[in-house]
Design a protein around this motif. Structure first.
Motif, short mmCIF file in Angstrom:
data_model
loop_
_atom_site.label_atom_id
_atom_site.label_comp_id
_atom_site.label_asym_id
_atom_site.label_seq_id
_atom_site.Cartn_x
_atom_site.Cartn_y
_atom_site.Cartn_z
N VAL A 171 0.83 -1.21 0.00
CA VAL A 171 0.00 0.00 0.00
C VAL A 171 0.86 1.26 0.00
O VAL A 171 0.64 2.18 -0.79
N VAL A 172 1.86 1.30 0.88
CA VAL A 172 2.69 2.50 0.98
C VAL A 172 3.49 2.71 -0.30
O VAL A 172 3.63 3.84 -0.80
N LEU A 173 4.02 1.63 -0.89
CA LEU A 173 4.80 1.77 -2.12
C LEU A 173 3.91 2.26 -3.28
O LEU A 173 4.31 3.15 -4.03
N VAL A 233 5.78 -5.03 -8.17
CA VAL A 233 5.09 -5.18 -6.89
C VAL A 233 3.77 -5.93 -7.06
O VAL A 233 3.41 -6.80 -6.26
N VAL A 234 3.05 -5.63 -8.12
CA VAL A 234 1.68 -6.13 -8.29
C VAL A 234 1.62 -7.48 -8.98
O VAL A 234 0.86 -8.37 -8.57
N THR A 249 3.34 -7.93 7.25
CA THR A 249 3.68 -7.94 5.83
C THR A 249 4.78 -8.97 5.58
O THR A 249 5.44 -9.43 6.52
N VAL A 250 4.96 -9.33 4.32
CA VAL A 250 6.03 -10.22 3.89
C VAL A 250 6.87 -9.47 2.86
O VAL A 250 6.34 -9.05 1.83
N LEU A 251 8.15 -9.29 3.13
CA LEU A 251 9.02 -8.55 2.22
C LEU A 251 9.60 -9.50 1.18
O LEU A 251 10.73 -9.98 1.30
N THR A 300 8.80 -7.52 -4.31
CA THR A 300 8.32 -6.31 -3.66
C THR A 300 9.47 -5.36 -3.37
O THR A 300 9.37 -4.15 -3.59
N LEU A 301 10.58 -5.91 -2.88
CA LEU A 301 11.75 -5.07 -2.59
C LEU A 301 12.31 -4.44 -3.86
O LEU A 301 12.68 -3.27 -3.87
N ALA A 302 12.37 -5.22 -4.95
CA ALA A 302 12.90 -4.70 -6.21
C ALA A 302 11.97 -3.63 -6.78
O ALA A 302 12.43 -2.56 -7.23
#
Length: 296
Positions: free
Chosen positions: A92-94, A133-134, A266-268, A272-274
């Protein structure tokens, strides 16, 4: 040393927003939907402003542009608070921090500022980050929409309306600060109340629970935190260069990611990190022109 206090003020505002997911989820666990919580929170802030500045309404009435500010800022709070309560906090924040990319398009249409090559690069990086991310592993761009959850859509809409809020604030920079604050507090309360009412009628929002000391104290604390955070933002942003302000505010991503990871909200994942790295790089590139201008 004189610039330390404005930076600390901005960090406090980013901390409030970065940790806001936790009290919103606490309130939701007590039966108070985030839309009702937002309406209550901004209603309290609005009542406080009217009590402390009784002439602010008369100050705001001549400025019609404040209605757009109220709409944009109100929808920003509706979308972000709902999304961060129901969805994965980091996602959400990203997705919300696509705001610099939306600002390029809105400034082009709303302010007549044609995008530069650097601005186009920011758009490409930001939307490539969103795709990472999505999209689930192995999916194609044609399946992009299927990878979006309701919280993702709310976050994207919230980032867009936040960009619209910033563009509108630039157009209304001659309007007195208390009048702008009235529009933002009033918009937050009104849009959240309307959205909650419509959601209740559609069956997607639950009715608010009976008053209870536990959740009422959390709501009051959250309202106070946002009130102080707003004042901290006004203090810090008015004393630092725009690029410095934007850079410090990116710490919200760190606060939200770290807190949600530590509390197992959350799960990183590597994708998602990239993707987050590309989105944040686009945001950092948006800051560079401001920092260069401030240096000359």
């Amino acid at each position: 040393m004189h610039s330390l206090f404005p930076v600390l003020a901005l960090l406090f505002n980013a901390l409030v927003w970065g940790l806001s997911w936790w009290p919103f989820r606490t309130l939701h666990g007590a039966g108070l939907h985030p839309l009702w919580a937002t309406a209550l929170m901004y209603g309290l802030a609005l009542a406080s402003l009217l009590a402390l500045r009784p002439g602010v309404l008369r100050l705001a009435l001549p400025h019609r542009g404040l209605w757009l500010l109220a709409l944009a800022s109100g929808l920003t709070n509706v979308c972000f608070n709902w999304a961060v309560t129901m969805g994965d906090v980091v996602r959400v924040v990203l997705l919300f921090y696509l705001m610099p990319a939306w600002s390029v398009l809105l400034a082009w249409k709303g302010l007549g500022e044609a995008p530069t090559r650097l601005a186009v690069l920011r758009l490409v990086l930001a939307f490539a980050g969103v795709a990472l991310v999505v999209l689930p592993p192995g999916a194609t761009l044609a399946q992009f929409a299927s990878g979006l959850s309701g919280a993702d859509l709310l976050a994207l809409c919230g980032g867009f309306t936040f960009a619209l809020t910033n563009v509108t604030l630039r157009r209304l920079r001659q309007v007195p600060g208390p009048a702008r604050m009235l529009a933002m507090f009033g918009g937050g309360a009104l849009m959240a109340a309307i959205s909650a009412g419509l959601g209740l009628a559609a069956g997607v929002v639950t009715a608010p629970p009976a008053p209870a000391l536990g959740w009422a104290l959390v709501a009051l604390g959250l309202a106070l935190a946002f009130w102080l955070g707003n004042h901290a933002l006004q203090f810090g942003a008015s004393r630092l260069a725009a690029g410095t302000t934007a850079l410090v505010m990116l710490s919200e991503v760190v606060f939200a990611s770290a807190s949600s990871w530590l509390l197992a909200a959350t799960v990183l994942a590597p994708r998602t990190l990239a993707g987050g790295a590309l989105i944040l790089l686009a945001a950092l590139l948006a800051i560079l022109p401001h920092r260069r201008a401030a240096a000359h």
